[in-house]
Design a protein around this motif. Structure first.
Motif, PDB file in Angstrom:
ATOM      1  N   LEU B 220     -12.524   3.110   0.537  1.00 14.82           N
ATOM      2  CA  LEU B 220     -12.679   1.657   0.371  1.00 14.82           C
ATOM      3  C   LEU B 220     -11.773   1.136  -0.729  1.00 14.82           C
ATOM      4  CD1 LEU B 220     -16.522   1.020   0.489  1.00 14.82           C
ATOM      5  CD2 LEU B 220     -14.749   0.099   2.015  1.00 14.82           C
ATOM      6  N   GLU B 221     -11.716   1.890  -1.794  1.00 13.09           N
ATOM      7  CA  GLU B 221     -10.905   1.457  -2.934  1.00 13.09           C
ATOM      8  C   GLU B 221      -9.412   1.505  -2.589  1.00 13.09           C
ATOM      9  OE1 GLU B 221     -13.955   2.645  -6.583  1.00 13.09           O
ATOM     10  OE2 GLU B 221     -12.787   4.224  -5.621  1.00 13.09           O
ATOM     11  N   VAL B 222      -9.037   2.529  -1.855  1.00 14.20           N
ATOM     12  CA  VAL B 222      -7.639   2.608  -1.430  1.00 14.20           C
ATOM     13  C   VAL B 222      -7.309   1.404  -0.559  1.00 14.20           C
ATOM     14  CG1 VAL B 222      -6.037   3.857   0.081  1.00 14.20           C
ATOM     15  CG2 VAL B 222      -7.383   5.106  -1.619  1.00 14.20           C
ATOM     16  N   ARG B 223      -8.243   1.076   0.335  1.00 12.80           N
ATOM     17  CA  ARG B 223      -8.000  -0.056   1.224  1.00 12.80           C
ATOM     18  C   ARG B 223      -7.897  -1.349   0.418  1.00 12.80           C
ATOM     19  NH1 ARG B 223     -12.473  -0.353   5.289  1.00 12.80           N
ATOM     20  NH2 ARG B 223     -12.207   1.892   5.100  1.00 12.80           N
ATOM     21  N   THR B 224      -8.787  -1.497  -0.569  1.00 15.40           N
ATOM     22  CA  THR B 224      -8.744  -2.695  -1.413  1.00 15.40           C
ATOM     23  C   THR B 224      -7.399  -2.795  -2.118  1.00 15.40           C
ATOM     24  OG1 THR B 224     -11.116  -2.571  -1.807  1.00 15.40           O
ATOM     25  CG2 THR B 224      -9.827  -3.875  -3.361  1.00 15.40           C
ATOM     26  N   PHE B 225      -6.970  -1.657  -2.640  1.00 16.19           N
ATOM     27  CA  PHE B 225      -5.720  -1.684  -3.390  1.00 16.19           C
ATOM     28  C   PHE B 225      -4.533  -1.972  -2.475  1.00 16.19           C
ATOM     29  CE2 PHE B 225      -2.253  -0.125  -6.021  1.00 16.19           C
ATOM     30  CZ  PHE B 225      -2.593  -0.708  -7.228  1.00 16.19           C
ATOM     31  N   ARG B 226      -4.616  -1.482  -1.267  1.00 19.05           N
ATOM     32  CA  ARG B 226      -3.545  -1.787  -0.318  1.00 19.05           C
ATOM     33  C   ARG B 226      -3.535  -3.278   0.006  1.00 19.05           C
ATOM     34  NH1 ARG B 226      -1.731   2.920   3.711  1.00 19.05           N
ATOM     35  NH2 ARG B 226      -0.111   1.321   3.861  1.00 19.05           N
ATOM     36  N   GLY B 227      -4.714  -3.868   0.004  1.00 19.27           N
ATOM     37  CA  GLY B 227      -4.781  -5.318   0.199  1.00 19.27           C
ATOM     38  C   GLY B 227      -4.074  -6.057  -0.931  1.00 19.27           C
ATOM     39  N   VAL B 228      -4.281  -5.549  -2.135  1.00 22.86           N
ATOM     40  CA  VAL B 228      -3.607  -6.146  -3.292  1.00 22.86           C
ATOM     41  C   VAL B 228      -2.090  -6.041  -3.121  1.00 22.86           C
ATOM     42  CG1 VAL B 228      -3.117  -5.795  -5.742  1.00 22.86           C
ATOM     43  CG2 VAL B 228      -5.489  -5.780  -4.927  1.00 22.86           C
ATOM     44  N   LEU B 229      -1.657  -4.872  -2.736  1.00 21.72           N
ATOM     45  CA  LEU B 229      -0.211  -4.680  -2.576  1.00 21.72           C
ATOM     46  C   LEU B 229       0.348  -5.593  -1.484  1.00 21.72           C
ATOM     47  CD1 LEU B 229       0.202  -0.803  -2.910  1.00 21.72           C
ATOM     48  CD2 LEU B 229       0.663  -2.580  -4.614  1.00 21.72           C
ATOM     49  N   SER B 230      -0.428  -5.723  -0.423  1.00 17.72           N
ATOM     50  CA  SER B 230       0.043  -6.590   0.668  1.00 17.72           C
ATOM     51  C   SER B 230       0.271  -8.017   0.195  1.00 17.72           C
ATOM     52  CB  SER B 230      -0.964  -6.591   1.825  1.00 17.72           C
ATOM     53  OG  SER B 230      -1.067  -5.296   2.363  1.00 17.72           O
ATOM     54  N   ALA B 231      -0.523  -8.419  -0.786  1.00 24.07           N
ATOM     55  CA  ALA B 231      -0.360  -9.774  -1.314  1.00 24.07           C
ATOM     56  C   ALA B 231       1.015  -9.951  -1.965  1.00 24.07           C
ATOM     57  CB  ALA B 231      -1.462 -10.080  -2.323  1.00 24.07           C
ATOM     58  N   PHE B 232       1.606  -8.829  -2.329  1.00 23.28           N
ATOM     59  CA  PHE B 232       2.911  -8.927  -3.009  1.00 23.28           C
ATOM     60  C   PHE B 232       4.094  -8.775  -2.052  1.00 23.28           C
ATOM     61  CE2 PHE B 232       0.263  -7.398  -6.663  1.00 23.28           C
ATOM     62  CZ  PHE B 232       0.259  -8.630  -7.299  1.00 23.28           C
ATOM     63  N   LYS B 233       3.761  -8.647  -0.802  1.00 22.62           N
ATOM     64  CA  LYS B 233       4.835  -8.484   0.174  1.00 22.62           C
ATOM     65  C   LYS B 233       5.599  -9.794   0.264  1.00 22.62           C
ATOM     66  CE  LYS B 233       5.399  -6.904   4.881  1.00 22.62           C
ATOM     67  NZ  LYS B 233       4.703  -6.596   6.137  1.00 22.62           N
ATOM     68  N   ASP B 234       6.911  -9.683   0.260  1.00 26.91           N
ATOM     69  CA  ASP B 234       7.684 -10.919   0.356  1.00 26.91           C
ATOM     70  C   ASP B 234       7.607 -11.464   1.766  1.00 26.91           C
ATOM     71  OD1 ASP B 234       8.695 -11.292  -2.252  1.00 26.91           O
ATOM     72  OD2 ASP B 234       9.890  -9.478  -1.940  1.00 26.91           O
ATOM     73  N   ARG B 235       7.297 -12.719   1.821  1.00 22.06           N
ATOM     74  CA  ARG B 235       7.229 -13.346   3.139  1.00 22.06           C
ATOM     75  C   ARG B 235       8.562 -14.014   3.435  1.00 22.06           C
ATOM     76  NH1 ARG B 235       1.547 -15.085   1.132  1.00 22.06           N
ATOM     77  NH2 ARG B 235       2.734 -14.474  -0.682  1.00 22.06           N
ATOM     78  N   ARG B 236       8.873 -14.030   4.682  1.00 23.99           N
ATOM     79  CA  ARG B 236      10.054 -14.799   5.088  1.00 23.99           C
ATOM     80  C   ARG B 236       9.826 -16.233   4.664  1.00 23.99           C
ATOM     81  NH1 ARG B 236      13.815 -12.238   5.302  1.00 23.99           N
ATOM     82  NH2 ARG B 236      12.618 -10.467   4.569  1.00 23.99           N
ATOM     83  N   PRO B 237      10.836 -16.863   4.139  1.00 19.69           N
ATOM     84  CA  PRO B 237      10.679 -18.288   3.848  1.00 19.69           C
ATOM     85  C   PRO B 237      10.417 -19.052   5.147  1.00 19.69           C
ATOM     86  CG  PRO B 237      12.935 -17.522   3.394  1.00 19.69           C
ATOM     87  CD  PRO B 237      12.161 -16.334   3.850  1.00 19.69           C
ATOM     88  N   ASP B 238       9.547 -20.022   5.063  1.00 24.33           N
ATOM     89  CA  ASP B 238       9.235 -20.796   6.275  1.00 24.33           C
ATOM     90  C   ASP B 238      10.433 -21.610   6.723  1.00 24.33           C
ATOM     91  OD1 ASP B 238       6.129 -21.311   4.696  1.00 24.33           O
ATOM     92  OD2 ASP B 238       6.536 -19.947   6.369  1.00 24.33           O
TER      93      ASP B 238
END
Lengths: 238, 238
Positions: B220-238
């Motif tokens: 669960l904690e690994v999954r949570t942390f991966r969620g945190v990392l995903s938040a830092f993924k660069d998104r394509r500019p709209d």
């Protein structure tokens, strides 16, 4: 042998109970007491008589407004609690905790909550581990001074022990540095709209705090991790 | 496992202290209380409130005129005292005594003296062994209920129920999940040019791997942390 643990009373209500806790401590050689937001202020005239001579503990007690300040310089924070819900930390007996504390690298502190209510969830979240006194499941009624005396008593058993040759492990970073890291992460996540929906923000922050408290990272490790976080800081576009 | 020890209070003075002793006992599963010549008679109206719910211990308490009668059916009598003069019996810690009691053949009892004066020499003489709580030589101030609770607590360690009810701690995530998290982080950091200079990349990755292995995060904690990392993924500019 490591330093004696510091006893931290979070939001204690009655001066009498603070005095009794001091008496319990000194019986087993503990002298450092910290009070977080004592309800009736400090000093408290009811504390002295209840301390039954353990005045030195009361005189040297220091007072803090927040638990964060009271634990800022502590490397190993233990929270005493009987509540188990949502716990994702190790739960130790006073005996096991005393053993850890006696061999710990860095300073340890044991937190006790207010007389009636005990520690709040967010207070427990600041600790690396939990101490629970194994107790009669049909009658659990330990008061504050009794909980303190059992922890102090178990610790005192280690006082005469020769310390085993110390490995040069760096102790966990003081709580203050950990808080710095956590704030940095929260700030970054805010910028990324991670906390959604907003009403879940508190709970999600709690989860993250538990997650980051668990490793007991040392100062170098905290600094490294902060470097990682800095890499995720949004830069102005060139 | 042998029978639980009986607690015998010799000439207790205040009803309040009898109540506190009962409370201390029941917390750790002791229920048999015997009173020898309680100063203010029995029952005593001050005992109940101090027992904080341990009424059953008070209701079942039996009263004796002499210590000889109170110990007549006991096989192993232990006397708690701090006084050492003229002692020709084994002196045990509460821990050592609890160990003996837990494995004893026959019934055991632990004697406690009056609040102010403790056990008299002739009372101690009736015991097979002495229990002394190792205490701060410069401040020894244990009250009756505290002495009782330490003995009861040590005894309770030998009961099966002793363990702090095990929290269902989730085990650390399998290595594979951890590797997934680490790869995700490395990928993100590559995109941020974190690994600089390039020839240090291997060592830096090693440091980060050590850092992330230390917590022993569960799935669960690994999954949570991966969620945190995903938040830092660069998104394509709209």
């Amino acid at each position: 042998m490591s330093d004696a643990p510091i006893i931290i009373l979070a939001r204690p209500q009655l001066g009498e109970n603070i005095g009794k806790a001091a008496r319990a401590m000194l019986n087993f050689g503990l002298t450092e007491l910290r009070l977080v937001a004592p309800r009736d202020g400090w000093p408290n005239p009811s504390a002295g008589p209840a301390a039954a001579g353990a005045d030195i503990v009361l005189e040297q007690a220091s007072v803090f407004e927040t638990l964060a300040e009271a634990t800022a310089d502590i490397n190993h924070v233990y929270a005493t609690t009987v509540r188990k819900r949502g716990v994702t930390k190790a739960v130790l007996t006073p005996e096991a905790a005393a053993n850890e504390i006696a061999h710990a690298n860095g300073r340890s502190a044991i937190l006790f909550g207010a007389e009636r209510s005990g520690l709040e969830i967010d207070e427990v979240a600041m600790a690396r581990s939990i101490i629970t006194v194994p107790i009669n499941p049909e009658f659990g009624s330990l008061n504050l001074a009794q909980a303190v005396i059992l922890c102090a008593y178990e610790w005192s058993k280690h006082r005469d022990l020769k310390s085993p040759p110390k490995v040069e492990l760096i102790p966990p970073a003081p709580q203050e540095e950990l808080d710095g890291l956590i704030s940095q992460l929260f700030g970054l996540l805010d910028g990324r709209n991670y906390f959604f929906p907003p009403e879940r923000k508190g709970a999600t922050q709690q989860t993250l705090r538990n997650l980051l408290t668990k490793p007991g990272w040392n100062s170098l490790e905290v600094r490294t991790f902060r470097g990682v976080l800095s890499a995720f800081k949004d830069r102005r576009p060139d």
